[in-house]
Design a protein around this motif. Structure first.
Motif, PDB file in Angstrom:
ATOM      1  N   LYS A 142       0.837  -1.207   0.000  1.00 51.46           N
ATOM      2  CA  LYS A 142       0.000   0.000   0.000  1.00 51.46           C
ATOM      3  C   LYS A 142       0.869   1.254   0.000  1.00 51.46           C
ATOM      4  O   LYS A 142       0.557   2.242  -0.681  1.00 51.46           O
ATOM      5  N   ALA A 143       1.957   1.229   0.784  1.00 52.04           N
ATOM      6  CA  ALA A 143       2.850   2.393   0.834  1.00 52.04           C
ATOM      7  C   ALA A 143       3.511   2.622  -0.517  1.00 52.04           C
ATOM      8  O   ALA A 143       3.660   3.764  -0.974  1.00 52.04           O
ATOM      9  N   ALA A 144       3.913   1.533  -1.188  1.00 55.18           N
ATOM     10  CA  ALA A 144       4.526   1.658  -2.513  1.00 55.18           C
ATOM     11  C   ALA A 144       3.518   2.216  -3.517  1.00 55.18           C
ATOM     12  O   ALA A 144       3.861   3.066  -4.353  1.00 55.18           O
ATOM     13  N   TRP A 145       2.269   1.745  -3.430  1.00 51.00           N
ATOM     14  CA  TRP A 145       1.228   2.252  -4.328  1.00 51.00           C
ATOM     15  C   TRP A 145       1.018   3.752  -4.104  1.00 51.00           C
ATOM     16  O   TRP A 145       0.882   4.514  -5.067  1.00 51.00           O
ATOM     17  N   ALA A 146       1.007   4.171  -2.826  1.00 50.89           N
ATOM     18  CA  ALA A 146       0.805   5.588  -2.523  1.00 50.89           C
ATOM     19  C   ALA A 146       1.950   6.439  -3.066  1.00 50.89           C
ATOM     20  O   ALA A 146       1.724   7.525  -3.618  1.00 50.89           O
ATOM     21  N   ARG A 147       3.178   5.953  -2.930  1.00 51.13           N
ATOM     22  CA  ARG A 147       4.326   6.702  -3.458  1.00 51.13           C
ATOM     23  C   ARG A 147       4.236   6.831  -4.975  1.00 51.13           C
ATOM     24  O   ARG A 147       4.455   7.911  -5.535  1.00 51.13           O
ATOM     25  N   GLN A 148       3.913   5.734  -5.633  1.00 51.11           N
ATOM     26  CA  GLN A 148       3.828   5.767  -7.095  1.00 51.11           C
ATOM     27  C   GLN A 148       2.687   6.656  -7.564  1.00 51.11           C
ATOM     28  O   GLN A 148       2.815   7.368  -8.582  1.00 51.11           O
ATOM     29  N   SER A 149       1.578   6.644  -6.859  1.00 45.29           N
ATOM     30  CA  SER A 149       0.445   7.480  -7.270  1.00 45.29           C
ATOM     31  C   SER A 149       0.776   8.960  -7.087  1.00 45.29           C
ATOM     32  O   SER A 149       0.403   9.792  -7.937  1.00 45.29           O
ATOM     33  N   ARG A 150       1.494   9.290  -5.999  1.00 43.37           N
ATOM     34  CA  ARG A 150       1.899  10.691  -5.815  1.00 43.37           C
ATOM     35  C   ARG A 150       2.844  11.128  -6.936  1.00 43.37           C
ATOM     36  O   ARG A 150       2.738  12.247  -7.445  1.00 43.37           O
ATOM     37  N   GLN A 151       3.764  10.239  -7.323  1.00 45.76           N
ATOM     38  CA  GLN A 151       4.683  10.576  -8.401  1.00 45.76           C
ATOM     39  C   GLN A 151       3.946  10.717  -9.725  1.00 45.76           C
ATOM     40  O   GLN A 151       4.253  11.602 -10.532  1.00 45.76           O
ATOM     41  N   PHE A 152       2.967   9.859  -9.941  1.00 48.83           N
ATOM     42  CA  PHE A 152       2.178   9.930 -11.171  1.00 48.83           C
ATOM     43  C   PHE A 152       1.459  11.273 -11.271  1.00 48.83           C
ATOM     44  O   PHE A 152       1.482  11.933 -12.325  1.00 48.83           O
ATOM     45  N   VAL A 153       0.844  11.697 -10.171  1.00 49.64           N
ATOM     46  CA  VAL A 153       0.149  12.986 -10.156  1.00 49.64           C
ATOM     47  C   VAL A 153       1.146  14.120 -10.346  1.00 49.64           C
ATOM     48  O   VAL A 153       0.892  15.071 -11.097  1.00 49.64           O
ATOM     49  N   SER A 154       2.294  14.027  -9.675  1.00 49.25           N
ATOM     50  CA  SER A 154       3.314  15.064  -9.808  1.00 49.25           C
ATOM     51  C   SER A 154       3.775  15.196 -11.257  1.00 49.25           C
ATOM     52  O   SER A 154       3.962  16.309 -11.764  1.00 49.25           O
ATOM     53  N   ASP A 155       3.933  14.073 -11.928  1.00 50.43           N
ATOM     54  CA  ASP A 155       4.344  14.103 -13.337  1.00 50.43           C
ATOM     55  C   ASP A 155       3.266  14.735 -14.213  1.00 50.43           C
ATOM     56  O   ASP A 155       3.570  15.486 -15.152  1.00 50.43           O
ATOM     57  N   LEU A 156       1.991  14.434 -13.914  1.00 49.48           N
ATOM     58  CA  LEU A 156       0.896  15.045 -14.671  1.00 49.48           C
ATOM     59  C   LEU A 156       0.897  16.561 -14.493  1.00 49.48           C
ATOM     60  O   LEU A 156       0.726  17.314 -15.466  1.00 49.48           O
ATOM     61  N   VAL A 157       1.080  16.999 -13.260  1.00 51.59           N
ATOM     62  CA  VAL A 157       1.103  18.437 -12.978  1.00 51.59           C
ATOM     63  C   VAL A 157       2.248  19.098 -13.732  1.00 51.59           C
ATOM     64  O   VAL A 157       2.072  20.154 -14.367  1.00 51.59           O
ATOM     65  N   ALA A 158       3.427  18.487 -13.688  1.00 53.00           N
ATOM     66  CA  ALA A 158       4.605  19.074 -14.338  1.00 53.00           C
ATOM     67  C   ALA A 158       4.428  19.185 -15.850  1.00 53.00           C
ATOM     68  O   ALA A 158       4.980  20.098 -16.484  1.00 53.00           O
ATOM     69  N   ALA A 159       3.666  18.272 -16.426  1.00 55.66           N
ATOM     70  CA  ALA A 159       3.493  18.253 -17.881  1.00 55.66           C
ATOM     71  C   ALA A 159       2.273  19.059 -18.341  1.00 55.66           C
ATOM     72  O   ALA A 159       1.957  19.063 -19.534  1.00 55.66           O
ATOM     73  N   SER A 160       1.601  19.742 -17.429  1.00 48.87           N
ATOM     74  CA  SER A 160       0.346  20.419 -17.764  1.00 48.87           C
ATOM     75  C   SER A 160       0.468  21.926 -17.629  1.00 48.87           C
ATOM     76  O   SER A 160       1.395  22.450 -16.985  1.00 48.87           O
ATOM     77  N   GLU A 161      -0.488  22.612 -18.215  1.00 46.17           N
ATOM     78  CA  GLU A 161      -0.612  24.060 -18.066  1.00 46.17           C
ATOM     79  C   GLU A 161      -1.804  24.335 -17.164  1.00 46.17           C
ATOM     80  O   GLU A 161      -2.949  24.033 -17.526  1.00 46.17           O
ATOM     81  N   ILE A 162      -1.520  24.893 -15.973  1.00 47.89           N
ATOM     82  CA  ILE A 162      -2.567  25.092 -14.965  1.00 47.89           C
ATOM     83  C   ILE A 162      -2.514  26.528 -14.478  1.00 47.89           C
ATOM     84  O   ILE A 162      -1.457  27.023 -14.058  1.00 47.89           O
ATOM     85  N   GLU A 163      -3.646  27.194 -14.522  1.00 48.57           N
ATOM     86  CA  GLU A 163      -3.781  28.542 -13.967  1.00 48.57           C
ATOM     87  C   GLU A 163      -4.759  28.483 -12.804  1.00 48.57           C
ATOM     88  O   GLU A 163      -5.744  27.747 -12.816  1.00 48.57           O
ATOM     89  N   GLY A 164      -4.480  29.280 -11.771  1.00 52.66           N
ATOM     90  CA  GLY A 164      -5.412  29.385 -10.640  1.00 52.66           C
ATOM     91  C   GLY A 164      -5.184  28.367  -9.548  1.00 52.66           C
ATOM     92  O   GLY A 164      -5.989  28.266  -8.620  1.00 52.66           O
ATOM     93  N   ALA A 165      -4.095  27.597  -9.629  1.00 52.20           N
ATOM     94  CA  ALA A 165      -3.744  26.654  -8.567  1.00 52.20           C
ATOM     95  C   ALA A 165      -2.290  26.875  -8.193  1.00 52.20           C
ATOM     96  O   ALA A 165      -1.497  27.374  -8.996  1.00 52.20           O
ATOM     97  N   ASP A 166      -1.926  26.517  -6.969  1.00 52.20           N
ATOM     98  CA  ASP A 166      -0.573  26.738  -6.478  1.00 52.20           C
ATOM     99  C   ASP A 166      -0.071  25.483  -5.789  1.00 52.20           C
ATOM    100  O   ASP A 166      -0.341  25.260  -4.604  1.00 52.20           O
ATOM    101  N   PHE A 167       0.643  24.637  -6.512  1.00 50.63           N
ATOM    102  CA  PHE A 167       1.101  23.374  -5.957  1.00 50.63           C
ATOM    103  C   PHE A 167       2.350  23.525  -5.092  1.00 50.63           C
ATOM    104  O   PHE A 167       2.800  22.569  -4.508  1.00 50.63           O
ATOM    105  N   LYS A 168       2.881  24.737  -5.011  1.00 55.41           N
ATOM    106  CA  LYS A 168       4.036  24.980  -4.133  1.00 55.41           C
ATOM    107  C   LYS A 168       3.604  25.161  -2.679  1.00 55.41           C
ATOM    108  O   LYS A 168       4.435  25.124  -1.772  1.00 55.41           O
ATOM    109  N   MET A 169       2.326  25.366  -2.463  1.00 57.75           N
ATOM    110  CA  MET A 169       1.861  25.656  -1.095  1.00 57.75           C
ATOM    111  C   MET A 169       1.754  24.390  -0.261  1.00 57.75           C
ATOM    112  O   MET A 169       1.559  24.446   0.956  1.00 57.75           O
ATOM    113  N   VAL A 170       1.785  23.212  -0.846  1.00 55.49           N
ATOM    114  CA  VAL A 170       1.639  21.965  -0.114  1.00 55.49           C
ATOM    115  C   VAL A 170       2.830  21.069  -0.378  1.00 55.49           C
ATOM    116  O   VAL A 170       3.582  21.268  -1.303  1.00 55.49           O
TER     117      VAL A 170
END
Length: 265
Positions: free
Chosen positions: A237-265
């Motif tokens: 479960k811990a490995a799945w959680a780490r991989q899912s966080r990385q997956f989301v992080s990669d999506l964020v890095a590859a996207s254009e997003i206005e109105g959100a601030d991922f540096k705050m968390v």
């Protein structure tokens, strides 16, 4: 909350209604009087959900909506996100050597439940009644002082003063284990050494308690074979959680997003 004070959320060109972010704010915590923090947290959460849905649709994910409770099914969006993560996250079960190494870090973490042999004196009151609660506390402190001055008198004090049916047994409750009592009572039990009387009265929904720990059995360390599956499941479960966080992080890095601030968390 005045949505006009907050920036529009745009995820890869998709404009997200303010109402969607506003609805999410009720699930976020923030200091009192600082709604902007809750809004930014909500904007981040909604942006991630939108990103996952965009990715699921780009991959043409097709899944059935599963039943998640009696008569309650996933929404279409929940099913899409689940299907995406099932496809993208492939956490393999840990091998036996890794599981054993995790156990060996501190085998004392894995024990049978403790047992406590406890006596108490109850000064009953309704905690919601301030006057009754104050009177019970004064009484409990007086009894506690007498018990601390002469610990051998505890059973006699219980017989004379306790509002619990256990007074007939000198306050003895017998053996208790985890979840056998209300949380506040158990929390105090976990702090007491054998033979110790609680230094302060303990308030629960029943009133104030004076506790004495008569005996403690801390629980036996379990052998590796008994806990292997539990540790393996937690590691997976811990490995799945780490991989899912990385997956989301990669999506964020590859996207254009206005109105959100991922540096705050």
């Amino acid at each position: 909350m005045n949505a006009a004070l907050f920036p529009d959320l745009v995820v890869n060109g998709e404009h997200v209604p303010h109402a969607m972010v506003a609805a999410e704010t009720q699930n976020q915590t923030a200091p009192e009087g600082k709604p902007g923090i809750a809004w930014r947290k909500a904007a981040n959460a909604v942006a991630i959900r939108i990103l996952l849905l965009q990715e699921a649709r780009s991959r043409a994910i097709a899944v059935d909506q599963q039943e998640v409770g009696p008569g309650r099914f996933e929404t279409e969006e929940e099913a899409l996100i689940r299907g995406l993560l099932e496809q993208a996250i492939l956490a393999s079960p840990p091998d036996d050597a890794d599981v054993r190494a995790e156990w060996a870090k501190d085998p004392s973490r894995f024990r049978t439940p403790p047992l406590w042999e406890v006596s108490h004196i109850l000064c009953a009151c309704d905690p919601r009644d301030e006057e009754a609660r104050d009177k019970a506390l004064v009484r409990a402190k007086t009894i506690l002082s007498a018990a601390l001055d002469d610990p051998k008198s505890f059973a006699w004090l219980a017989t004379k003063e306790s509002d619990c049916g256990s007074k007939g047994a000198g306050g003895a409750l017998g053996q208790l284990g985890p979840n056998d009592t209300v949380p506040e009572f158990e929390a105090e039990l976990r702090q007491l050494a054998e033979g110790q009387i609680s230094p302060e009265p303990v308030l629960t929904r029943h009133g104030y308690h004076i506790l004495r720990m008569d005996a403690v059995a801390p629980g036996q360390i379990l052998p590796f074979e008994a806990v292997r599956d539990k540790i393996a499941e937690a590691m997976e479960k811990a490995a799945w959680a780490r991989q899912s966080r990385q997956f989301v992080s990669d999506l964020v890095a590859a996207s254009e997003i206005e109105g959100a601030d991922f540096k705050m968390v």
